[in-house]
Design a protein around this motif. Structure first.
Motif, short mmCIF file in Angstrom:
data_model
loop_
_atom_site.label_atom_id
_atom_site.label_comp_id
_atom_site.label_asym_id
_atom_site.label_seq_id
_atom_site.Cartn_x
_atom_site.Cartn_y
_atom_site.Cartn_z
N SER A 7 0.82 -1.20 0.00
CA SER A 7 0.00 0.00 0.00
C SER A 7 0.86 1.25 0.00
O SER A 7 0.42 2.32 -0.34
CB SER A 7 -0.92 0.02 1.22
N ASP A 331 -9.66 12.79 -11.25
CA ASP A 331 -9.45 11.35 -11.22
C ASP A 331 -8.97 10.78 -12.55
O ASP A 331 -8.43 9.67 -12.59
CB ASP A 331 -10.73 10.63 -10.77
N TRP A 336 -0.93 10.48 -12.87
CA TRP A 336 -1.15 9.80 -11.59
C TRP A 336 -1.47 8.33 -11.83
O TRP A 336 -0.89 7.45 -11.20
CB TRP A 336 -2.28 10.44 -10.78
N ARG A 337 -2.39 8.04 -12.73
CA ARG A 337 -2.87 6.68 -12.92
C ARG A 337 -1.78 5.74 -13.42
O ARG A 337 -1.76 4.55 -13.07
CB ARG A 337 -4.04 6.68 -13.91
N ARG A 341 1.30 6.96 -9.03
CA ARG A 341 0.75 6.00 -8.08
C ARG A 341 1.71 4.84 -7.81
O ARG A 341 1.61 4.16 -6.78
CB ARG A 341 -0.59 5.47 -8.56
N SER A 474 1.84 10.53 3.68
CA SER A 474 1.24 9.56 2.77
C SER A 474 0.84 8.27 3.46
O SER A 474 0.09 7.47 2.91
CB SER A 474 2.21 9.24 1.63
N ARG A 493 -3.58 12.57 -3.37
CA ARG A 493 -3.67 11.43 -4.28
C ARG A 493 -3.08 10.17 -3.64
O ARG A 493 -3.62 9.07 -3.78
CB ARG A 493 -2.96 11.74 -5.59
N ARG A 494 -1.98 10.32 -2.95
CA ARG A 494 -1.35 9.16 -2.32
C ARG A 494 -2.24 8.55 -1.25
O ARG A 494 -2.42 7.33 -1.18
CB ARG A 494 -0.01 9.58 -1.71
N ASP A 496 -5.52 8.87 -0.89
CA ASP A 496 -6.74 8.32 -1.48
C ASP A 496 -6.49 6.99 -2.17
O ASP A 496 -7.28 6.04 -2.04
CB ASP A 496 -7.34 9.31 -2.49
N THR A 497 -5.39 6.90 -2.93
CA THR A 497 -5.14 5.72 -3.75
C THR A 497 -4.44 4.61 -2.97
O THR A 497 -4.84 3.46 -3.02
CB THR A 497 -4.29 6.09 -4.98
N TRP A 498 -3.39 4.96 -2.26
CA TRP A 498 -2.60 3.93 -1.58
C TRP A 498 -3.33 3.36 -0.37
O TRP A 498 -3.20 2.17 -0.08
CB TRP A 498 -1.27 4.52 -1.13
N ASP A 500 -6.77 3.96 0.40
CA ASP A 500 -8.22 4.06 0.30
C ASP A 500 -8.75 5.00 1.37
O ASP A 500 -9.72 4.72 2.07
CB ASP A 500 -8.88 2.67 0.43
#
Length: 516
Positions: A7, A331, A336-337, A341, A474, A493-494, A496-498, A500
């Motif tokens: 993660s 998004d 990022w995608r 990420r 992060s 972004r980190r 949210d994505t890494w 959740d």
């Protein structure tokens, strides 16, 4: 919740502006297409696995030694001097050295170290005196330079890597330069900050660092032709974007001004975006041939070179965009995608960050890091952008507004994940200097890391307060950031994505800007 693992973790605040023009576009991606990256052959994989083991073993061994020095008992001497920025739990008890959180060591078998190749399959061998002697004839490459604050430089390299996927080239990144921590500090290698082997494995994108290509100690000055993007997207500076990186790499660059059509909004001075696809178009032979023939002389050898075809080169890619200057806030953002990420911290940095989090919360080594919320409040140079505020004190959101955003994050985490994070599990970083403001922070029960009291610079170097704050941030389950700060945007972004996680951005610029 551990900071390390798949993660990963990332992002927090630091005091310096990330750009001399903080409210102007900050670059991101291109159309959300799957990267056209090379697939690895079986013979390529041992290199990356081997390199990762070597780097991790060396770094973690060093970290273990340093973290013993940075023992809880030793650091506890300084707790009384931490002051307002670092409130410590009343119930915290010092622990002995054996309880200190030190990173695990994973020593690879000696036979594996001997058998694995020592260089990337995308190169001919170890670093050479001239970079050209190490390039494969069956591989094309792409590179660019950085010229801003640290977060913006990360985004610039991400844009470079993404453009490499669009042009089917292997990206070659250089070091990070210390523009934000004092120019007399040493640069830091990209791979000391980010886990490059992990990035390659998880993203499927090949990546090289310049020190793998050319010997950093080489006295050879290589001539190189590059595209001048900067002069085509803004109208105030009539020269390529200035950067110290080519000098550090021993490169003498001759630039060719890019055509005006690369600019996303023609003749508009307030946006400096170039389109990823216009840059891709310029990277292929047909369009290249139509726009070469008038290079400027290089500063050292007075060489006039058209943009190189083997090592494609651009002066500055920070303002490369997919669809708009605020790509990364949305998004769809492809950089990022497909790139950012997958740029996780090295395990060494994650381990040290985990140590700091446990110390701030007064936890023993054997306990896992609990879920926490991170806050990044940027004031500082943003005060130059308060023209909408009737009074100076109306520009930035008061702590009561930030507290409300924290409560929103707390509530979302309760509702969505069943996690209850108290106010005493909040870590804040800010460039604010007002002691009264920090006294209010302490009254809320929020914590922060005092790197001066922890001797972070003495133990790890001048880069590490910034890096560790970012890694701590992060690793959070929740995040509250500052609107229009690239540092906050990437950190959000980190989280949210890494993880959740849940996040909010605090609006500012005039009184009541964040009312909702």
């Amino acid at each position: 919740m551990p900071l390390s693992g798949k993660s990963a973790s990332n992002g927090y605040a630091h005091a310096r502006s990330e750009s001399s023009l903080p409210l102007l576009p900050y670059a991101d991606s291109s159309l959300p297409a799957t990267p056209a990256s090379r697939s690895f052959t079986p013979r390529s994989m041992p290199y990356f696995a081997h390199k990762r083991r070597l780097v991790l073993t060396a770094c973690l061994s060093l970290a273990a030694i340093v973290l013993v020095i940075l023992s809880f008992t030793t650091l506890s001497v300084h707790e009384a001097s931490l002051g307002v920025p670092v409130p410590v739990s009343e119930h915290h008890e010092p622990h002995d050295e054996e309880s200190q959180p030190t990173p695990p060591l994973d020593e690879p078998p000696a036979e594996e170290l001997e058998e694995a190749p020592e260089f990337s399959p995308f190169l001919l061998g170890p670093p050479t005196q001239s970079f050209r002697d190490n390039l494969r004839n069956d591989t094309q490459y792409i590179t660019s330079w950085i010229s801003a604050g640290w977060t913006n430089d990360i985004m610039t390299y991400a844009n470079l890597i993404y453009l490499g996927t669009l042009t089917d080239r292997v990206p070659v990144v250089a070091m990070f330069t210390p523009s934000h921590i004092g120019g007399d500090a040493e640069p830091i290698p990209f791979g000391e900050v980010f886990d490059v082997p992990r990035f390659i494995e998880e993203s499927g994108i090949p990546l090289l660092e310049w020190h793998e290509v050319k010997d950093p100690a080489s006295a050879v000055v290589d001539e190189l032709g590059c595209w001048n993007i900067w002069e085509a997207v803004q109208y105030n500076e009539h020269f390529p974007r200035r950067s110290v990186v080519p000098h550090m790499l021993g490169l003498d660059v001759s630039y060719t001004k890019a055509p005006a059509w690369i600019k996303m909004i023609p003749d508009y001075p307030h946006d400096m975006c170039s389109s990823f696809w216009s840059l891709t178009r310029l990277s292929f032979p047909e369009e290249r041939a139509r726009n070469i023939g008038n290079p400027s002389p290089s500063p050292m050898h007075n060489a006039r070179l058209d943009p190189d075809e083997h090592m494609l080169c651009f002066d500055y890619l920070y303002y490369a965009c997919a669809q708009q200057s605020s790509d990364l806030e949305h998004d769809y953002a492809p950089t990022w995608r497909f790139v950012l990420r997958y740029l996780h911290w090295t395990e060494r940095i994650e381990s040290i960050a985990e140590y700091y989090v446990k110390r701030v919360f007064g936890l023993p080594a054997e306990e896992e890091v609990p879920p926490y919320i991170a806050i990044h409040v940027r004031h500082g140079d943003f005060g130059n952008w308060c023209w909408q505020a009737e009074k100076p004190e109306d520009c930035f959101a008061p702590l009561s507004v930030i507290e409300r955003r924290v409560k929103e994050v707390q509530e979302e985490l309760r509702q969505r994940k069943g996690i209850d994070i108290p106010m005493t599990r909040v870590i804040i970083t800010s460039d604010e200097k007002d002691p009264a403001w920090w006294a209010e922070v302490a009254a809320l029960g929020w914590r922060t890391v005092d790197h001066e009291a922890a001797h972070t610079v003495e133990l790890f170097g001048r880069w590490y307060p910034v890096i560790l704050d970012a890694a701590i941030q992060s690793g959070a389950m929740g995040f509250v950031g500052t609107d229009r700060s690239t540092y906050s945007i990437v950190s959000r972004r980190r989280v949210d994505t890494w993880n959740d996680g849940a996040s909010r951005m605090v609006l500012w610029g005039y009184k009541g800007a964040d009312d909702h």
